[in-house]
Design a protein around this motif. Structure first.
Motif, PDB file in Angstrom:
ATOM      1  N   HIS A 157       0.845  -1.205   0.000  1.00 32.68           N
ATOM      2  CA  HIS A 157       0.000   0.000   0.000  1.00 32.68           C
ATOM      3  C   HIS A 157       0.877   1.251   0.000  1.00 32.68           C
ATOM      4  O   HIS A 157       0.645   2.189  -0.758  1.00 32.68           O
ATOM      5  CB  HIS A 157      -0.914   0.034   1.234  1.00 32.68           C
ATOM      6  N   SER A 158       1.890   1.253   0.848  1.00 33.44           N
ATOM      7  CA  SER A 158       2.769   2.423   0.959  1.00 33.44           C
ATOM      8  C   SER A 158       3.426   2.757  -0.366  1.00 33.44           C
ATOM      9  O   SER A 158       3.475   3.918  -0.779  1.00 33.44           O
ATOM     10  CB  SER A 158       3.854   2.178   2.006  1.00 33.44           C
ATOM     11  N   LEU A 159       3.945   1.738  -1.028  1.00 34.62           N
ATOM     12  CA  LEU A 159       4.623   1.957  -2.306  1.00 34.62           C
ATOM     13  C   LEU A 159       3.654   2.494  -3.354  1.00 34.62           C
ATOM     14  O   LEU A 159       3.973   3.440  -4.083  1.00 34.62           O
ATOM     15  CB  LEU A 159       5.270   0.658  -2.785  1.00 34.62           C
ATOM     16  N   ARG A 160       2.459   1.906  -3.419  1.00 34.62           N
ATOM     17  CA  ARG A 160       1.479   2.372  -4.410  1.00 34.62           C
ATOM     18  C   ARG A 160       1.051   3.811  -4.128  1.00 34.62           C
ATOM     19  O   ARG A 160       0.926   4.617  -5.051  1.00 34.62           O
ATOM     20  CB  ARG A 160       0.281   1.429  -4.434  1.00 34.62           C
ATOM     21  N   VAL A 161       0.844   4.150  -2.863  1.00 32.56           N
ATOM     22  CA  VAL A 161       0.453   5.515  -2.508  1.00 32.56           C
ATOM     23  C   VAL A 161       1.570   6.486  -2.879  1.00 32.56           C
ATOM     24  O   VAL A 161       1.325   7.543  -3.471  1.00 32.56           O
ATOM     25  CB  VAL A 161       0.090   5.614  -1.008  1.00 32.56           C
ATOM     26  N   GLN A 162       2.814   6.128  -2.557  1.00 34.62           N
ATOM     27  CA  GLN A 162       3.947   6.986  -2.916  1.00 34.62           C
ATOM     28  C   GLN A 162       4.016   7.205  -4.422  1.00 34.62           C
ATOM     29  O   GLN A 162       4.214   8.333  -4.888  1.00 34.62           O
ATOM     30  CB  GLN A 162       5.261   6.369  -2.433  1.00 34.62           C
ATOM     31  N   GLN A 163       3.823   6.124  -5.179  1.00 33.41           N
ATOM     32  CA  GLN A 163       3.883   6.246  -6.639  1.00 33.41           C
ATOM     33  C   GLN A 163       2.764   7.128  -7.170  1.00 33.41           C
ATOM     34  O   GLN A 163       2.977   7.935  -8.071  1.00 33.41           O
ATOM     35  CB  GLN A 163       3.830   4.858  -7.286  1.00 33.41           C
ATOM     36  N   ARG A 164       1.569   6.996  -6.605  1.00 27.83           N
ATOM     37  CA  ARG A 164       0.459   7.850  -7.035  1.00 27.83           C
ATOM     38  C   ARG A 164       0.727   9.311  -6.716  1.00 27.83           C
ATOM     39  O   ARG A 164       0.451  10.201  -7.515  1.00 27.83           O
ATOM     40  CB  ARG A 164      -0.840   7.400  -6.380  1.00 27.83           C
ATOM     41  N   LEU A 165       1.246   9.581  -5.514  1.00 28.71           N
ATOM     42  CA  LEU A 165       1.523  10.960  -5.127  1.00 28.71           C
ATOM     43  C   LEU A 165       2.623  11.570  -6.001  1.00 28.71           C
ATOM     44  O   LEU A 165       2.542  12.737  -6.389  1.00 28.71           O
ATOM     45  CB  LEU A 165       1.900  11.036  -3.649  1.00 28.71           C
ATOM     46  N   LEU A 166       3.638  10.785  -6.314  1.00 31.45           N
ATOM     47  CA  LEU A 166       4.719  11.287  -7.168  1.00 31.45           C
ATOM     48  C   LEU A 166       4.254  11.561  -8.596  1.00 31.45           C
ATOM     49  O   LEU A 166       4.801  12.415  -9.275  1.00 31.45           O
ATOM     50  CB  LEU A 166       5.891  10.308  -7.180  1.00 31.45           C
ATOM     51  N   SER A 167       3.228  10.832  -9.025  1.00 32.25           N
ATOM     52  CA  SER A 167       2.751  11.020 -10.394  1.00 32.25           C
ATOM     53  C   SER A 167       1.711  12.135 -10.529  1.00 32.25           C
ATOM     54  O   SER A 167       1.288  12.457 -11.631  1.00 32.25           O
ATOM     55  CB  SER A 167       2.176   9.712 -10.938  1.00 32.25           C
ATOM     56  N   CYS A 168       1.300  12.722  -9.420  1.00 30.03           N
ATOM     57  CA  CYS A 168       0.327  13.824  -9.470  1.00 30.03           C
ATOM     58  C   CYS A 168       0.956  15.037 -10.162  1.00 30.03           C
ATOM     59  O   CYS A 168       2.086  15.405  -9.878  1.00 30.03           O
ATOM     60  CB  CYS A 168      -0.128  14.217  -8.063  1.00 30.03           C
ATOM     61  N   GLN A 169       0.184  15.659 -11.029  1.00 32.38           N
ATOM     62  CA  GLN A 169       0.679  16.816 -11.767  1.00 32.38           C
ATOM     63  C   GLN A 169       0.392  18.123 -11.011  1.00 32.38           C
ATOM     64  O   GLN A 169       1.283  18.782 -10.533  1.00 32.38           O
ATOM     65  CB  GLN A 169       0.033  16.862 -13.158  1.00 32.38           C
ATOM     66  N   ARG A 170      -0.883  18.496 -10.948  1.00 33.14           N
ATOM     67  CA  ARG A 170      -1.230  19.778 -10.342  1.00 33.14           C
ATOM     68  C   ARG A 170      -2.099  19.651  -9.093  1.00 33.14           C
ATOM     69  O   ARG A 170      -2.142  20.546  -8.271  1.00 33.14           O
ATOM     70  CB  ARG A 170      -1.948  20.651 -11.372  1.00 33.14           C
ATOM     71  N   SER A 171      -2.796  18.536  -8.989  1.00 30.91           N
ATOM     72  CA  SER A 171      -3.662  18.371  -7.816  1.00 30.91           C
ATOM     73  C   SER A 171      -3.492  16.967  -7.241  1.00 30.91           C
ATOM     74  O   SER A 171      -3.297  16.010  -7.979  1.00 30.91           O
ATOM     75  CB  SER A 171      -5.129  18.609  -8.193  1.00 30.91           C
ATOM     76  N   TYR A 172      -3.533  16.924  -5.935  1.00 34.99           N
ATOM     77  CA  TYR A 172      -3.377  15.651  -5.238  1.00 34.99           C
ATOM     78  C   TYR A 172      -4.748  15.069  -4.908  1.00 34.99           C
ATOM     79  O   TYR A 172      -5.699  15.816  -4.665  1.00 34.99           O
ATOM     80  CB  TYR A 172      -2.581  15.841  -3.945  1.00 34.99           C
ATOM     81  N   THR A 173      -4.823  13.750  -4.889  1.00 39.76           N
ATOM     82  CA  THR A 173      -6.073  13.118  -4.479  1.00 39.76           C
ATOM     83  C   THR A 173      -6.240  13.310  -2.975  1.00 39.76           C
ATOM     84  O   THR A 173      -5.267  13.484  -2.250  1.00 39.76           O
ATOM     85  CB  THR A 173      -6.076  11.610  -4.801  1.00 39.76           C
ATOM     86  N   THR A 174      -7.469  13.247  -2.529  1.00 37.84           N
ATOM     87  CA  THR A 174      -7.738  13.383  -1.098  1.00 37.84           C
ATOM     88  C   THR A 174      -7.430  12.075  -0.396  1.00 37.84           C
ATOM     89  O   THR A 174      -7.291  11.020  -1.040  1.00 37.84           O
ATOM     90  CB  THR A 174      -9.215  13.747  -0.844  1.00 37.84           C
TER      91      THR A 174
END
Length: 187
Positions: free
Chosen positions: A154-171
């Motif tokens: 879970h941690s790795l997937r969340v980190q990857q999603r956050l790093l791939s965010c362009q202008r807005s982060y998911t909640t």
């Protein structure tokens, strides 16, 4: 049972060949220091492709792997394989080489890779306890575990999603929902 779903699937296999295919495909569910390759030309040869992290424990891990593999194949086939196996160890002959020969009389040293040679006829040997339904269920479980392993934690997937965010982060709630967990668990 000590090897989890993979061990149970191995015990439910129909033949030794089927068990070896499972070991090749799902070895990473049990460990990640080595992977097996199976050669079936003149003999059945199980070759270990090493990914060992520390040279200090290499000999121990190789011995553990070879003994474990033989024990699993003996349990599946119901045959005593120590006397039939030829083990080529990928290290110089140690002072305690007789211990290796006591375990497997046909041991040699100085090979490029760990190689365990067995009679080719072992491939068609029926399993000692085949069970089609157990095999189907445990194979499905192994597939699910491998899928989860390939996805990462879970941690790795969340980190990857956050790093791939362009202008807005998911909640937090959106991220937790995408992971199928609660926000509290994600925190």
């Amino acid at each position: 049972a000590v090897h989890g779903a993979l061990g149970m699937a191995l015990m439910a296999c129909g033949t030794v060949a089927q068990a070896l295919l499972l070991m090749q495909r799902f070895a990473s569910l049990r460990e990640r220091v080595a992977f097996i390759e199976v050669e079936t030309d003149e003999q059945l040869v199980v070759v270990l492709r090493e990914e060992l992290p520390a040279a200090e424990v290499r000999e121990y891990l190789l011995g553990h792997f070879a003994a474990g593999l033989l024990r699993i194949l003996e349990t599946i086939s119901g045959h005593d394989l120590q006397a039939q196996a030829q083990i080529d160890w990928p290290f110089a002959e140690p002072e305690w080489a007789q211990v290796y020969r006591d375990y497997c009389p046909q041991s040699s040293f100085g090979a490029a890779q760990l190689r365990i040679s067995l009679p080719r006829s072992l491939l068609t040997c029926a399993s000692f306890s085949p069970d089609t339904e157990s095999y189907r269920l445990t194979l499905h479980d192994c597939e699910q575990q491998l899928y989860q392993q390939q996805l990462g934690s879970h941690s790795l997937r969340v980190q990857q999603r956050l790093l791939s965010c362009q202008r807005s982060y998911t909640t937090l709630e959106q991220m937790a929902a995408s992971e199928h967990i609660s926000g509290r668990t994600l925190i």
